[in-house]
Scaffold this active site. Structure first.
Site, mmCIF file in Angstrom:
data_model
loop_
_atom_site.group_PDB
_atom_site.id
_atom_site.type_symbol
_atom_site.label_atom_id
_atom_site.label_comp_id
_atom_site.label_asym_id
_atom_site.label_seq_id
_atom_site.Cartn_x
_atom_site.Cartn_y
_atom_site.Cartn_z
ATOM 1 N N LYS A 188 -33.317 -8.476 35.399
ATOM 2 C CA LYS A 188 -32.888 -7.285 36.133
ATOM 3 C C LYS A 188 -31.716 -7.666 37.024
ATOM 4 O O LYS A 188 -31.877 -8.358 38.003
ATOM 5 C CB LYS A 188 -34.040 -6.719 36.945
ATOM 6 C CG LYS A 188 -35.185 -6.336 36.027
ATOM 7 C CD LYS A 188 -36.346 -5.705 36.744
ATOM 8 C CE LYS A 188 -37.465 -5.440 35.753
ATOM 9 N NZ LYS A 188 -38.251 -6.642 35.399
ATOM 10 N N GLU B 275 -53.140 -7.852 19.305
ATOM 11 C CA GLU B 275 -53.829 -6.572 19.517
ATOM 12 C C GLU B 275 -53.599 -5.593 18.364
ATOM 13 O O GLU B 275 -54.233 -4.554 18.301
ATOM 14 C CB GLU B 275 -53.339 -5.922 20.824
ATOM 15 C CG GLU B 275 -53.837 -6.587 22.092
ATOM 16 C CD GLU B 275 -52.941 -7.741 22.555
ATOM 17 O OE1 GLU B 275 -52.196 -8.298 21.727
ATOM 18 O OE2 GLU B 275 -53.006 -8.077 23.750
ATOM 19 N N TRP C 234 -30.651 -3.770 33.049
ATOM 20 C CA TRP C 234 -31.450 -4.772 32.350
ATOM 21 C C TRP C 234 -30.581 -5.575 31.395
ATOM 22 O O TRP C 234 -29.757 -5.020 30.666
ATOM 23 C CB TRP C 234 -32.578 -4.096 31.559
ATOM 24 C CG TRP C 234 -33.686 -3.600 32.421
ATOM 25 C CD1 TRP C 234 -33.734 -3.623 33.779
ATOM 26 C CD2 TRP C 234 -34.894 -3.001 31.974
ATOM 27 N NE1 TRP C 234 -34.909 -3.081 34.201
ATOM 28 C CE2 TRP C 234 -35.640 -2.686 33.133
ATOM 29 C CE3 TRP C 234 -35.436 -2.703 30.721
ATOM 30 C CZ2 TRP C 234 -36.898 -2.084 33.070
ATOM 31 C CZ3 TRP C 234 -36.681 -2.113 30.648
ATOM 32 C CH2 TRP C 234 -37.406 -1.800 31.816
HETATM 33 P P1 ADP Z 1 -49.318 -14.254 22.154
HETATM 34 O O1 ADP Z 1 -48.988 -13.112 23.078
HETATM 35 O O2 ADP Z 1 -50.695 -14.760 22.293
HETATM 36 O O3 ADP Z 1 -48.254 -15.297 22.103
HETATM 37 P P2 ADP Z 1 -48.975 -12.412 19.987
HETATM 38 O O4 ADP Z 1 -48.709 -12.733 18.569
HETATM 39 O O5 ADP Z 1 -50.007 -11.401 20.248
HETATM 40 O O6 ADP Z 1 -49.330 -13.749 20.660
HETATM 41 O O7 ADP Z 1 -47.621 -11.997 20.677
HETATM 42 C C1 ADP Z 1 -47.094 -10.723 20.447
HETATM 43 C C2 ADP Z 1 -45.755 -10.611 21.105
HETATM 44 O O8 ADP Z 1 -44.813 -11.481 20.488
HETATM 45 C C3 ADP Z 1 -45.127 -9.260 20.996
HETATM 46 O O9 ADP Z 1 -45.623 -8.373 21.957
HETATM 47 C C4 ADP Z 1 -43.656 -9.578 21.201
HETATM 48 O O10 ADP Z 1 -43.325 -9.725 22.560
HETATM 49 C C5 ADP Z 1 -43.521 -10.911 20.541
HETATM 50 N N1 ADP Z 1 -42.990 -10.760 19.187
HETATM 51 C C6 ADP Z 1 -43.665 -10.749 18.025
HETATM 52 N N2 ADP Z 1 -42.836 -10.606 16.983
HETATM 53 C C7 ADP Z 1 -41.585 -10.525 17.482
HETATM 54 C C8 ADP Z 1 -40.283 -10.353 16.915
HETATM 55 N N3 ADP Z 1 -40.083 -10.268 15.606
HETATM 56 N N4 ADP Z 1 -39.235 -10.285 17.767
HETATM 57 C C9 ADP Z 1 -39.401 -10.369 19.106
HETATM 58 N N5 ADP Z 1 -40.602 -10.535 19.691
HETATM 59 C C10 ADP Z 1 -41.683 -10.612 18.893
#
Ligand code: ADP
Length: 542
Positions: A439, A331, A444
């Site tokens: 949780k 997004e 958390w």
């Molecule tokens: P999908 O949700 O389709 O697997 P996305 O690339 O849109 O693909 O996913 C985005 C999500 O990935 C973020 O909202 C986050 O939760 C996670 N994410 C991306 N980069 C990181 C990071 N460096 N560390 C932790 N989580 C990450």
């Protein structure tokens, strides 16, 4: 209002490849092709072939706003589609072949794709799906006449034949920069996938952001190998940002194993790598086995999931490569934050630097971030308070294709679904995805943090922490571990390893060793499935 008197030139995706051809015409784009041999040409050739493609598409009746889909690896042909399709004013729909076949059919129908360009690898998949694909007029096989396979598919065309028959004379149309340029569905771990639809404007602005020195610091002296697929959030924008700055591109095609990557890294003198942590686990394994180094690589962008501390440390100390931890999402085009150290960290110790680098990073100009509590009240940027991470900016989606999901009005914030802290220097640290956070007793626990500590154990190849129902505490953490081949470690040893590193109540209640862990189509741990599988797991009484 006194108006500024500056030209209102639309920000067009076609201008990126035009610029690259004019100023970096000989700069190479190298591909390990699906057919086998290495293919190389320059931006000048890429432009000419993108124009042939645009002519061919027009002849096939593709018009403004029509969706043209791809099921393809990172390759020069996929790059031509990035520019040929969007440049024409049509919408490039990159489909993730790792989705379940039914999901692929769902999104191709939902997008109403008119053509599907498909790599040889995915032909069997498409042959099985074809009867379900309602809107597709023809399947274009990404190969030449010589390699066209016998296929049960009706309505197939050959990519190279199409291009050979089309003229390279084409003038890119200029139109409203707000027009849709490409479409990418989120993996839809819950419910059906939703389409994020980018515009020419958002794509060009995002490319500028990505090139900035404190972001990816791209330039024509860079040799970029995007391991992150062009079907996953536009290869993190690299397929657009590279031509914007004239960087050399090296595409690995279908071969993403450590040995194949290393061969390209060495031969093409790659300086920058980008991909998710799981890919780097494989590469590090190969480096350890072969006792080789990483050649000319200077930086490695790790994102999509949290980069474990031990991985950052190994790349930096053992291989002399600077790790750029990054976070974003489909997004957000997808770049949100990139982790670079500040001048003040020059005097910090290795451990202090790693403390900073395990955080995801600081926002790029063009990305606003804030954290809020359950009531939407903004929380302090003190590195301690954690809350729902909200974002805003010109390359963040304000809704999904065909009006599904949220629809944001002007000035409203997008809820990322992540839980994070922000510190006084602006570094954002993901605690967890909101639905993965554990949780326990009203507090958390970050599953990510425990996982990252667990993979620091030499016997651990991969680790996953999920919350399992608990009668007293609501949920308690369960650690699932995949051991490195040949390594041994017991449940007790694992817990003893974690004990000094975690608050007592964060310590997993149980450790289970598993042969492998399930992943999503974008290479992330599929925690929803694991939660389901282990819902009834009885934790030992403690
Ligand atoms: P999908 O949700 O389709 O697997 P996305 O690339 O849109 O693909 O996913 C985005 C999500 O990935 C973020 O909202 C986050 O939760 C996670 N994410 C991306 N980069 C990181 C990071 N460096 N560390 C932790 N989580 C990450």
């Amino acid at each position: 209002m006194l108006r500024g008197q500056m030209m209102d030139r639309p920000l067009m995706i076609s201008s990126l490849i035009e610029y690259a051809a004019l100023y970096h015409g000989d700069q190479e784009i190298v591909t390990r092709t699906i057919e086998g041999p290495i293919h190389r040409y320059g931006y000048r050739d890429a432009l000419a072939r993108s124009k042939r493609l645009a002519n061919a598409l027009q002849r096939l009746g593709v018009g403004r706003g029509d969706r043209v889909a791809t099921l393809a690896w990172n390759s020069q042909r996929h790059l031509e589609l990035y520019f040929g399709v969007s440049g024409l004013g049509a919408v490039l729909h990159t489909i993730n072949p790792r989705l379940f076949p039914d999901q692929i059919a769902y999104i191709a129908n939902h997008a109403e794709d008119v053509y599907l360009f498909v790599d040889l690898t995915f032909l069997p998949l498409i042959e099985a799906l074809a009867p379900k694909l309602k809107s597709i007029k023809a399947f274009v096989i990404l190969t030449d006449a010589e390699h066209m396979p016998p296929s049960r598919l009706e309505r197939t065309l050959c990519y190279e034949t199409l291009l050979a028959e089309a003229s390279a004379d084409f003038v890119w149309p200029e139109f409203d920069e707000a027009a849709a340029s490409s479409l990418c569905y989120t993996s839809g771990t819950t419910g059906n996938p939703k389409g994020v639809i980018y515009s020419h404007r958002s794509t060009v602005l995002h490319s500028w952001g990505a090139c900035m020195p404190d972001a990816l610091d791209l330039s024509s002296s860079e040799v970029i190998l995007p391991v992150v697929p062009m079907f996953h959030a536009n290869a993190w924008g690299l397929a657009y940002a590279a031509p914007m700055c004239g960087a050399k591109l090296v595409f690995p095609g279908a071969k993403l194993d450590g040995a194949s990557l290393l061969e390209l890294i060495e031969r093409e003198r790659v300086t920058l790598l980008a991909g998710v942590p799981t890919v780097w686990l494989a590469l590090l394994g190969h480096l350890a086995e072969t006792k080789k180094g990483l050649g000319a690589v200077r930086s490695i962008v790790i994102g999509g999931a949290a980069a474990p501390r031990s991985m950052i440390d190994t790349f930096q100390r053992q291989y002399g490569v600077n790790v750029l931890h990054a976070w974003g999402m489909t997004e957000m085009s997808p770049l949100g934050v990139v982790n670079r150290l500040l001048p003040k960290h020059a005097v910090a110790s290795n451990e202090q630097r790693l403390d900073v680098q395990v955080k995801q990073g600081r926002a790029l100009y063009g990305v606003e971030l804030k954290i809020v509590d359950d009531d939407g009240k903004e929380l302090p940027r003190d590195g301690k308070a954690f809350g729902h991470l909200l974002v805003r900016g010109p390359w963040t989606a304000n809704g999904y294709f065909k009006g599904e999901g949220v629809r944001l009005g002007a000035g409203e914030w997008f809820d990322t679904g992540d839980v994070a802290t922000l510190d006084g220097d602006g570094y954002m640290h993901i605690t967890d995805r909101a639905k993965d956070v554990i949780k326990s007793g009203g507090e958390w626990i970050s599953s990510i943090e425990i996982e990252n500590l667990a993979v620091g154990h030499p016997a651990v190849a991969e680790a996953c922490v999920i919350g399992v129902p608990h009668p007293k505490w609501d949920e308690r953490p369960l650690l699932l571990v995949v051991k490195r081949s040949g390594a041994t470690v017991s449940r007790e040893e694992m817990l003893a390893f974690l004990t000094p590193k975690l608050a007592k109540w964060w310590l997993p209640d149980d450790v289970i060793f598993v042969p492998e862990l399930p992943h999503t189509a974008t290479g992330k741990l599929l925690k929803s499935k694991l939660r389901e599988d282990y819902r009834l797991h009885r934790l030992p009484a403690s």
